[in-house]
Design an enzyme around this catalytic site. Sequence first.
Site, PDB file in Angstrom:
ATOM      1  N   GLY A 107      83.011  63.009  32.160  1.00 33.05           N
ATOM      2  CA  GLY A 107      81.918  63.328  33.087  1.00 33.05           C
ATOM      3  C   GLY A 107      81.731  64.793  33.420  1.00 33.05           C
ATOM      4  CD  GLU A 126      86.731  63.777  38.203  1.00 33.64           C
ATOM      5  OE1 GLU A 126      85.748  63.932  37.456  1.00 33.64           O
ATOM      6  OE2 GLU A 126      87.308  62.687  38.334  1.00 33.64           O
ATOM      7  CG  ASP A 127      82.298  63.192  36.858  1.00 33.05           C
ATOM      8  OD1 ASP A 127      83.333  62.992  37.530  1.00 33.05           O
ATOM      9  OD2 ASP A 127      81.831  62.321  36.095  1.00 33.05           O
ATOM     10  CG  ASP A 158      82.789  56.736  44.065  1.00 27.74           C
ATOM     11  OD1 ASP A 158      82.147  56.798  45.116  1.00 27.74           O
ATOM     12  OD2 ASP A 158      82.777  55.720  43.329  1.00 27.74           O
ATOM     13  CE  LYS A 183      78.778  58.224  44.210  1.00 29.52           C
ATOM     14  NZ  LYS A 183      78.638  56.875  43.637  1.00 29.52           N
ATOM     15  CG  PHE A 232      76.063  54.501  39.755  1.00 29.10           C
ATOM     16  CD1 PHE A 232      77.438  54.469  39.950  1.00 29.10           C
ATOM     17  CD2 PHE A 232      75.575  54.773  38.489  1.00 29.10           C
ATOM     18  CE1 PHE A 232      78.319  54.693  38.889  1.00 29.10           C
ATOM     19  CE2 PHE A 232      76.444  55.004  37.422  1.00 29.10           C
ATOM     20  CZ  PHE A 232      77.817  54.960  37.636  1.00 29.10           C
ATOM     21  CG  ASP A 285      79.273  57.446  32.062  1.00 28.18           C
ATOM     22  OD1 ASP A 285      79.954  57.948  32.987  1.00 28.18           O
ATOM     23  OD2 ASP A 285      79.571  56.367  31.515  1.00 28.18           O
TER      24      ASP A 285
HETATM   25  P1  IMP Z   1      86.898  57.577  41.790  1.00 28.22           P
HETATM   26  O1  IMP Z   1      88.175  57.336  41.074  1.00 28.22           O
HETATM   27  O2  IMP Z   1      86.369  56.336  42.457  1.00 28.22           O
HETATM   28  O3  IMP Z   1      86.927  58.765  42.733  1.00 28.22           O
HETATM   29  O4  IMP Z   1      85.795  57.840  40.706  1.00 28.22           O
HETATM   30  C1  IMP Z   1      85.761  58.955  39.992  1.00 28.22           C
HETATM   31  C2  IMP Z   1      85.038  58.753  38.679  1.00 28.22           C
HETATM   32  O5  IMP Z   1      84.144  57.631  38.690  1.00 28.22           O
HETATM   33  C3  IMP Z   1      84.173  59.939  38.416  1.00 28.22           C
HETATM   34  O6  IMP Z   1      84.876  60.928  37.730  1.00 28.22           O
HETATM   35  C4  IMP Z   1      83.049  59.346  37.597  1.00 28.22           C
HETATM   36  O7  IMP Z   1      83.412  59.339  36.232  1.00 28.22           O
HETATM   37  C5  IMP Z   1      82.920  57.939  38.086  1.00 28.22           C
HETATM   38  N1  IMP Z   1      81.834  57.818  39.079  1.00 28.22           N
HETATM   39  C6  IMP Z   1      81.935  57.627  40.403  1.00 28.22           C
HETATM   40  N2  IMP Z   1      80.720  57.573  41.005  1.00 28.22           N
HETATM   41  C7  IMP Z   1      79.834  57.755  40.004  1.00 28.22           C
HETATM   42  C8  IMP Z   1      78.390  57.831  39.974  1.00 28.22           C
HETATM   43  O8  IMP Z   1      77.677  57.743  40.988  1.00 28.22           O
HETATM   44  N3  IMP Z   1      77.843  58.019  38.759  1.00 28.22           N
HETATM   45  C9  IMP Z   1      78.578  58.150  37.607  1.00 28.22           C
HETATM   46  N4  IMP Z   1      79.906  58.108  37.590  1.00 28.22           N
HETATM   47  C10 IMP Z   1      80.533  57.904  38.782  1.00 28.22           C
HETATM   48 MG    MG Z   2      84.815  61.239  35.653  1.00 28.76          MG
END
Ligand code: IMP
Ligand code: MG
Length: 182
Positions: A45, A100-101, A104, A132, A153, A160
Site C-alpha cells: 500500500g 505506511e499507507d 487503521d 483512521k 474504506f 487497494d
Molecule cells: P490495520 O492493521 O488495521 O491498522 O490496517 C492496516 C492496513 O490495512 C493498511 O496498511 C492497509 O493496507 C489496510 N487498510 C486499512 N484501511 C484501509 C482502507 O480504507 N483502504 C485500503 N486499505 C486499508
Molecule cells: Mg498496508
Amino acid sequence: MSIHQDIEQVLYTEEELRRRVKELGRQITADYAGREPMLVSVLRGSYIFMADLTRAISLDVTVDFMAVSSYGAGTVSSGQVEIKKDLSDSIEGKDLIVVEDILDSGNTLYYMMDVLRARQPASIRICTLMDKPERRTKPITADYVGFTIPDAFIVGYGLDYAEKYRNLPYVGVLKPSVYDHK
Ligand code: IMP
Ligand code: MG
C-alpha cells in the site's frame, strides 16, 4: 469500464496529496538533520507514498521494503499478521522511519513494531499517509500523519481493494456496492 466509476467521492486530489507529502518531507528533513534515516516501506500500500516522500526529503536516506498481510481480500483486518517479505538489510543501530499507507486498527504496525524493535535499531518512528483513529484497537500512534480521516474504506495512491485501484492518482471513497454483495 473505468476504475473511476467505482469511486463515490474524491477525498484528496493529486494536488492535495502532492502538497501534504512535500510538507511531511520538509518536516522529516528538519527533524533528522545531520542523520541518515532508513525508510522502511510497508508493501504494498505505501509504494507510491514512499516514492514521493523519499523525493521530498533532502537528506541522505536509505530505503528498504517489507511486505506483511493482514486483510485477505476483505475490508476489515483479520488480526492475523504475516511477514510475506522481509527487509533486505540489517536495521541495527539505524534511525528507522516506517512508512505506511494507512493506520487503521493498528494490528499491522503493532506487530511490525515488535519485530523491528527486537532487531535493535537506534530509533523508530512511524510515518503514515492516512490515519483512521476511530478504528484503533491497538495502542499505537504515528509520529507523522498525512491526513486524519473518518471511518470509510478508501482507495487510490497505492491503497487497494482486493489489489485493485492502487493506480488511481487521487484518494477516494470506494462505493460500498463494490464490496457489499448480497
Ligand atoms: P490495520 O492493521 O488495521 O491498522 O490496517 C492496516 C492496513 O490495512 C493498511 O496498511 C492497509 O493496507 C489496510 N487498510 C486499512 N484501511 C484501509 C482502507 O480504507 N483502504 C485500503 N486499505 C486499508
Ligand atoms: Mg498496508
